[in-house]
Design a protein around this motif. Structure first.
Motif, PDB file in Angstrom:
ATOM      1  N   ALA A 158      14.408  30.710  20.469  1.00 35.53           N
ATOM      2  CA  ALA A 158      15.341  31.827  20.642  1.00 35.53           C
ATOM      3  C   ALA A 158      16.050  32.146  19.330  1.00 35.53           C
ATOM      4  CB  ALA A 158      16.361  31.481  21.728  1.00 35.53           C
ATOM      5  N   ILE A 159      16.446  31.109  18.596  1.00 32.49           N
ATOM      6  CA  ILE A 159      17.114  31.322  17.309  1.00 32.49           C
ATOM      7  C   ILE A 159      16.135  31.938  16.313  1.00 32.49           C
ATOM      8  CG2 ILE A 159      18.167  30.143  15.335  1.00 32.49           C
ATOM      9  CD1 ILE A 159      19.318  28.118  17.341  1.00 32.49           C
ATOM     10  N   THR A 160      14.896  31.447  16.308  1.00 35.68           N
ATOM     11  CA  THR A 160      13.876  31.985  15.405  1.00 35.68           C
ATOM     12  C   THR A 160      13.622  33.457  15.692  1.00 35.68           C
ATOM     13  OG1 THR A 160      12.812  29.819  15.263  1.00 35.68           O
ATOM     14  CG2 THR A 160      11.496  31.718  14.610  1.00 35.68           C
ATOM     15  N   GLU A 161      13.540  33.804  16.977  1.00 36.50           N
ATOM     16  CA  GLU A 161      13.312  35.209  17.336  1.00 36.50           C
ATOM     17  C   GLU A 161      14.487  36.079  16.917  1.00 36.50           C
ATOM     18  OE1 GLU A 161      12.147  38.037  21.140  1.00 36.50           O
ATOM     19  OE2 GLU A 161      12.632  35.937  21.481  1.00 36.50           O
ATOM     20  N   SER A 162      15.703  35.566  17.110  1.00 39.71           N
ATOM     21  CA  SER A 162      16.886  36.319  16.703  1.00 39.71           C
ATOM     22  C   SER A 162      16.889  36.559  15.201  1.00 39.71           C
ATOM     23  CB  SER A 162      18.147  35.556  17.119  1.00 39.71           C
ATOM     24  OG  SER A 162      19.303  36.252  16.709  1.00 39.71           O
ATOM     25  N   LYS A 177       8.577  35.535  14.230  1.00 41.60           N
ATOM     26  CA  LYS A 177       8.915  35.029  15.564  1.00 41.60           C
ATOM     27  C   LYS A 177       8.096  33.789  15.909  1.00 41.60           C
ATOM     28  CE  LYS A 177       8.739  36.623  20.403  1.00 41.60           C
ATOM     29  NZ  LYS A 177       8.452  37.775  21.273  1.00 41.60           N
ATOM     30  N   PHE A 178       6.834  33.763  15.505  1.00 41.85           N
ATOM     31  CA  PHE A 178       5.951  32.652  15.839  1.00 41.85           C
ATOM     32  C   PHE A 178       5.615  31.787  14.625  1.00 41.85           C
ATOM     33  CE2 PHE A 178       4.813  35.728  19.275  1.00 41.85           C
ATOM     34  CZ  PHE A 178       5.359  34.989  20.312  1.00 41.85           C
ATOM     35  N   ASP A 179       6.417  31.895  13.584  1.00 43.22           N
ATOM     36  CA  ASP A 179       6.224  31.056  12.402  1.00 43.22           C
ATOM     37  C   ASP A 179       6.863  29.700  12.674  1.00 43.22           C
ATOM     38  OD1 ASP A 179       5.669  30.102   9.919  1.00 43.22           O
ATOM     39  OD2 ASP A 179       7.235  31.226   8.888  1.00 43.22           O
ATOM     40  N   TYR A 202      20.276  18.414  18.033  1.00 40.79           N
ATOM     41  CA  TYR A 202      19.322  18.414  19.138  1.00 40.79           C
ATOM     42  C   TYR A 202      17.878  18.347  18.648  1.00 40.79           C
ATOM     43  CZ  TYR A 202      23.263  19.652  22.127  1.00 40.79           C
ATOM     44  OH  TYR A 202      24.456  19.649  22.801  1.00 40.79           O
ATOM     45  N   SER A 203      17.633  18.619  17.364  1.00 46.73           N
ATOM     46  CA  SER A 203      16.293  18.490  16.791  1.00 46.73           C
ATOM     47  C   SER A 203      16.377  18.601  15.282  1.00 46.73           C
ATOM     48  CB  SER A 203      15.344  19.573  17.328  1.00 46.73           C
ATOM     49  OG  SER A 203      15.642  20.830  16.753  1.00 46.73           O
ATOM     50  N   ILE A 204      15.328  18.133  14.601  1.00 42.08           N
ATOM     51  CA  ILE A 204      15.245  18.294  13.152  1.00 42.08           C
ATOM     52  C   ILE A 204      15.145  19.766  12.790  1.00 42.08           C
ATOM     53  CG2 ILE A 204      13.849  17.789  11.097  1.00 42.08           C
ATOM     54  CD1 ILE A 204      15.297  15.384  12.167  1.00 42.08           C
ATOM     55  N   LYS A 205      14.422  20.518  13.588  1.00 43.84           N
ATOM     56  CA  LYS A 205      14.270  21.955  13.308  1.00 43.84           C
ATOM     57  C   LYS A 205      15.622  22.644  13.247  1.00 43.84           C
ATOM     58  CE  LYS A 205       9.726  22.862  15.320  1.00 43.84           C
ATOM     59  NZ  LYS A 205       9.017  23.624  16.357  1.00 43.84           N
ATOM     60  N   LEU A 206      16.505  22.285  14.169  1.00 42.86           N
ATOM     61  CA  LEU A 206      17.829  22.906  14.167  1.00 42.86           C
ATOM     62  C   LEU A 206      18.638  22.470  12.955  1.00 42.86           C
ATOM     63  CD1 LEU A 206      18.727  22.693  17.965  1.00 42.86           C
ATOM     64  CD2 LEU A 206      18.083  24.723  16.666  1.00 42.86           C
ATOM     65  N   LEU A 207      18.461  21.235  12.517  1.00 46.35           N
ATOM     66  CA  LEU A 207      19.124  20.793  11.294  1.00 46.35           C
ATOM     67  C   LEU A 207      18.655  21.613  10.100  1.00 46.35           C
ATOM     68  CD1 LEU A 207      19.260  16.880  11.144  1.00 46.35           C
ATOM     69  CD2 LEU A 207      21.174  18.470  11.044  1.00 46.35           C
ATOM     70  N   LEU A 208      17.353  21.806   9.985  1.00 44.58           N
ATOM     71  CA  LEU A 208      16.795  22.569   8.872  1.00 44.58           C
ATOM     72  C   LEU A 208      17.168  24.044   8.956  1.00 44.58           C
ATOM     73  CD1 LEU A 208      13.258  20.919   8.808  1.00 44.58           C
ATOM     74  CD2 LEU A 208      15.019  20.713   7.042  1.00 44.58           C
ATOM     75  N   ASN A 209      17.496  24.493  10.153  1.00 44.25           N
ATOM     76  CA  ASN A 209      17.835  25.904  10.348  1.00 44.25           C
ATOM     77  C   ASN A 209      19.249  26.252   9.902  1.00 44.25           C
ATOM     78  OD1 ASN A 209      16.917  28.498  11.572  1.00 44.25           O
ATOM     79  ND2 ASN A 209      18.712  28.181  12.870  1.00 44.25           N
ATOM     80  N   TYR A 231      23.057  29.257  19.161  1.00 43.69           N
ATOM     81  CA  TYR A 231      22.274  30.490  19.085  1.00 43.69           C
ATOM     82  C   TYR A 231      23.085  31.618  18.439  1.00 43.69           C
ATOM     83  CZ  TYR A 231      19.813  34.704  20.567  1.00 43.69           C
ATOM     84  OH  TYR A 231      19.163  35.923  20.572  1.00 43.69           O
ATOM     85  N   SER A 232      24.361  31.679  18.754  1.00 44.44           N
ATOM     86  CA  SER A 232      25.177  32.807  18.302  1.00 44.44           C
ATOM     87  C   SER A 232      25.612  32.691  16.854  1.00 44.44           C
ATOM     88  CB  SER A 232      26.402  32.968  19.206  1.00 44.44           C
ATOM     89  OG  SER A 232      27.232  31.819  19.128  1.00 44.44           O
TER      90      SER A 232
END
Length: 955
Positions: A489-493, A568-570, A709-716, A889-890
């Motif tokens: 959802a964050i990636t799509e945003s 979006k799908f990267d 909650y995940s490594i991806k979110l840390l990197l984000n 997300y926000s």
């Protein structure tokens, strides 16, 4: 094993798309022309099931009508000929026949001719049966739109159109969408003909199936019983749809483990089918095979094989591609697997794959190039079962009934890994098609089941081969089970922001999402008390319209902004080397947990090395529950024991990595999402009469903790939070009248000092006063002002949703909410924070978790100074559903939340100390740790219940 319903919808699908279904009007005139003669002959042969002869005469009729320029009659004849050809599996000729009719119809009658809706539906059915679901959806939508234009909303053709579209979403396993379209169809039928009609029974059955997909089995049974009762009253006891309804019910009973009820119900359906169709019909075989599958689950293998033998004696008359036969083969494979007949089980699965998606059997398999067929359930089951067969053979080494070991593959472990990985890939491809969270979460749970197996096998292969790639893949698989839908959802945003989409479209998208969120929340509120009210019906209709608009807008984005689709799908799952390079420094170690059904894994990564450890799950779950309960119940002995025991299980195995570290990043999973690690004890302590909580060996004394909650979110995370200009916006509804005198305020404080919690007790508009929250944000604001930083506070009646949602708040780096919070575990979307009511803005004073997703925040830090703000519903494969997801997300980069109910006074003290440290230049993690250490040193609030619930989620 069965993942979902199989072909329960197959009959009802054909029922909706056959000639004369639901009284379809035929415009052929009653005269003695050759065209009418041929048409009547065709109808006669169709009724007898002689589709070859019926097709011949429909074609003859079409030629006669064409010569007479009777275009409507021509279209009807061509449509029925195309349908018959599909029944005969002559798909190319069927498509050519229908496409020719469509072209001539458009040319001669124009695009608004209502009969063309039937042609669109028939072409949609062609694409459905040949596996091209996306194309089927396009044609069904064309048929629906034409029916809406020609007949309006309240018409049987429109109801059929909605139902057809819903069926495609069902077969794509998109349960949310399917349910919306089935309900839409149902409401039209009810308004037109009332409940006593077979079409209504059909809708009820498919609504039951949608709820089955959602794993809401109570509602699945409720609607299955409705369909059964409607069909009984309309069609009589001895009808094939009544038998099918019994089979539907039995499937649900089987899934929830009510095997006796399932067998009893299935046998009623079997007797009916024998009565209706005889002993040699495929419907009879279907009932026999389903009963056999249930006996497999009860361990009654002899009975199971007896019923399978009867079923396959009938199935041998039908082609292998028959979907019922394929499902029966999978159920037989399950029996063979349980009996150790591995070769036979593999043959069963391979037969299914050959007739569902043979490309999967190729060694150069590429999931991105696959065109998925409608038989997704059978496909997934067959792939999964192959993984199970190789895994069981490897682990159990069972004997074949002839007492000889089976020679399947010398590398069974790798074969199991291969097939489980394919299952995971196909699931991920399916998941990409979904836009609704419920559907994504459902597949996320399915992924979790196979990811647990993949992690275990990867580590076994690593131990056997020493190949580091298997250890790295185990870590990557663990990451795939962490907050995947939130990250998507964050990636799509982000993709919308960076793909060059026009601002007007982005504003339209935001407006639609805001309205959708409002309606979804209101529907959830009404669902328990007013499920069938007129107001509920109106809201569902409005939500359906908004959802359709939203889907159309996203389709527009994907078509017209290719960069949006790419971004979006990267999605590349981070590997260990990337984590070491971009996340960790020499003073930081990362601990990621995966909590499965029986085993748990701890992935340990520091700047230079990594390891993975295995432990059992049961103790983690039990001791976490004891840890939390003991703090609440002032059970010191249990706290001391559980806090040390959890350290021994979760932390001590990693102590070689921790000795020289300052900071620990925790990626929790399962029940550990409810655990503040800093309150664990690294030494064993016994209860004494003079127990001093200030001096216990807390992990807090040794490390800073940060959670993600995940490594991806840390990197984000976007930027370095230590190099920003600080500013503060504070909210505190307080829940007492701000105009009462100071003496009364002090009396409130004194009377609630130890009783007032920042949680909603569940009584509307009856929230305990939080006088310390006033002091909290006022004093924090003064701290910011004293340092020359911007601050603004919103207290009492000004602490509204409207002010929080305003553009002004985007200019503050720290947003602090001191209020009541509440968690709804059964309906996470109804979790929220209590704000002041703003009647002018038509806000209800509750900031629900779904509303948080529509906030626009640039905050580096959100502090939810409320009860249980870090809790929610734990979903396998996703993590926690609660307030924190919406804030991440926000746009919030870091969030401080609580893991249980917290007291007003101690919370206020902790928050003031935290901001003092932050304004001294400390990082968020350091500031929070030092604030807790000062509270410990002071002694007033040294009991862990007071200082440990607040944790930092972020960077």
């Amino acid at each position: 094993m069965r993942i979902l319903f199989s072909y329960i919808l197959f009959i009802t699908f054909l029922f909706l798309n056959c000639p004369n279904s639901f009284g379809q009007q035929i415009t052929v005139l009653s005269d003695s022309s050759a065209g009418n003669y041929y048409f009547e002959k065709a109808e006669h042969f169709y009724e007898r099931g002689e589709y070859d002869s019926s097709t011949y005469y429909y074609k003859q009729a079409a030629n006669e009508f064409k010569s007479q320029k009777r275009w409507k009659d021509y279209l009807i004849s061509k449509n029925y000929a195309g349908i018959n050809l599909r029944y005969l599996s002559m798909y190319d000729e069927s498509f050519n026949t229908l496409n020719e009719a469509l072209s001539i119809g458009l040319e001669q009658l124009g695009s608004n001719e209502p009969i063309l809706a039937d042609i669109y539906n028939s072409i949609g059915s062609y694409y459905y049966e040949t596996g091209e679901l996306d194309s089927a959806l396009v044609y069904y939508r064309n048929g629906l739109n034409l029916s809406l234009s020609a007949f309006g909303e309240n018409h049987k053709n429109t109801a059929r159109g909605y139902h057809n579209v819903g069926l495609i979403y069902y077969w794509q396993m998109d349960s949310d969408k399917a349910l919306q379209y089935f309900e839409k169809s149902l409401y039209i039928w009810l308004s037109l003909i009332g409940e006593k009609h077979s079409a209504v029974g059909n809708c009820y059955l498919n609504i039951a199936n949608a709820y089955y997909l959602m794993e809401d089995f109570d509602k699945a049974i409720q609607y299955a019983l409705k369909s059964l009762n409607v069909w009984k009253s309309v069609l009589g006891e001895d009808h094939q749809y009544v038998a099918m309804a019994y089979n539907n019910l039995a499937d649900t009973y089987e899934t929830i483990g009510k095997y006796n009820e399932a067998i009893e119900t299935d046998k009623i359906g079997l007797d009916l089918r024998k009565k209706i169709f005889g002993n040699e019909h495929i419907e009879t075989a279907n009932s026999l095979a389903h009963i056999a599958s249930i006996y497999t689950k009860t361990g009654e293998f002899e009975k199971s094989r007896q019923y399978f033998n009867e079923a396959f004696a009938i199935y041998k008359k039908y082609p292998n591609s028959n979907p019922y036969k394929l499902q029966a083969l999978l159920d037989l494979a399950d029996l063979n697997l349980r009996e150790g007949r591995y070769e036979e089980a593999l043959k069963n699965c391979d037969t299914v794959l050959i007739y569902t998606l043979p490309e999967v059997l190729n060694t150069d398999f590429n999931v991105d190039n696959l065109t998925l067929t409608p038989m997704r359930t059978e496909l997934l089951n067959a792939i999964f079962l192959k993984g199970e067969i190789y895994s069981k053979y490897q682990s159990n080494q069972l004997l074949h009934p002839d007492k000889k070991y089976i020679q399947i593959d010398h590398n069974s472990l790798k074969s199991s890994y291969f097939w489980y990985k394919r299952y995971n890939q196909v699931l991920e491809k399916i998941k990409r098609e979904y836009r609704n969270e419920t559907s994504k979460l459902f597949l996320g749970k399915k992924k979790f089941e196979v990811i647990e197996k993949l992690i275990g096998i990867s580590l076994e292969l690593y131990e056997l081969t020493g190949d580091e790639k298997y250890k790295s893949e185990a870590f990557a698989f663990s990451e795939q089970s962490k907050a995947q839908s939130l990250y998507e959802a964050i990636t799509e945003s982000n993709a919308k922001q960076f793909a060059g989409i026009d601002e007007q479209y982005l504003q339209l998208e935001k407006s639609i999402k805001t309205k959708k969120t409002f309606l979804e929340t209101k529907i959830l509120e009404f669902e328990a008390e007013q499920p069938d009210s007129d107001e509920m019906l109106l809201m569902k209709k409005e939500l359906f319209a908004l959802s359709s608009k939203y889907d159309s807008l996203i389709n527009f984005f994907e078509t017209n902004y290719p960069e949006y689709y790419r971004l979006k799908f990267d999605d590349n799952t981070p590997d260990i080397k990337l984590v070491q390079k971009d996340v960790l420094d020499d003073q930081t170690v990362l601990l990621e947990y995966f909590i499965g059904d029986s085993l748990a894994y701890i992935f340990i990564v520091d700047k230079n090395q990594n390891a993975v450890l295995k432990t059992t799950c049961s103790e983690i779950y039990d001791y976490t529950k004891k840890f939390r309960a003991s703090l609440q119940n002032l059970d010191y002995e249990t706290y001391l024991h559980s806090a040390y025991k959890l350290y021994s299980i979760l932390m001590k195995p990693a102590e070689n990595f921790l000795s020289d570290k300052k900071r620990i990043i925790i990626i929790p999973d399962g029940i550990t999402l409810y655990l503040p690690f800093e309150a664990l004890l690294y030494k064993k302590i016994s209860v004494t009469n003079n127990l001093d909580f200030k001096t216990l060996p807390y992990l807090l004394n040794q490390y800073e903790f940060v959670y993600s909650y995940s490594i991806k979110l840390l990197l984000n995370r976007k930027s370095d939070s230590n190099n920003i200009k600080l500013s503060f916006a504070g909210f505190a509804p307080v829940f007492i009248d701000e105009n009462i005198d100071k003496l009364k305020i002090q009396q409130v404080i004194d009377s609630t000092l130890f009783l007032s919690e920042r949680s909603n007790k569940g009584q509307e508009d009856d929230y305990s006063a939080l006088p310390e929250s006033d002091t909290e944000i006022t004093e924090i604001s003064k701290l910011f002002n004293s340092k020359g930083y911007k601050s603004k506070i919103f207290k009492y009646k000004n602490a509204t949703e409207t002010n929080l949602k305003s553009d002004e708040i985007t200019s503050y780096s720290c947003v602090h909410l001191a209020t009541h919070g509440f968690i709804n575990e059964s309906k996470p979307r109804l979790s929220g924070l209590i704000m002041s009511i703003d009647s002018k803005a038509q806000e209800d004073g509750i900031l629900y978790s779904e509303e948080v997703f529509n906030l626009k925040l640039n905050a580096k830090l959100i502090v939810l100074s409320a009860c249980e703000s870090g809790l929610g519903t734990i979903i396998n494969g996703e993590g926690i559903l609660g307030l924190t997801r919406g804030f991440l997300y926000s746009g919030a980069e870091n969030i401080i939340v609580s893991l249980w109910r917290v007291a007003d006074k101690s919370t206020s003290v902790l928050m003031l100390k935290f901001y003092e440290k932050l304004l001294e230049g400390k990082s968020y993690t350091s500031a929070l740790r030092e604030a807790k250490l000062e509270i410990l040193k002071d002694g007033t609030y040294s009991y862990p219940l007071e200082w440990s619930p607040f944790i930092l989620i972020g960077k």
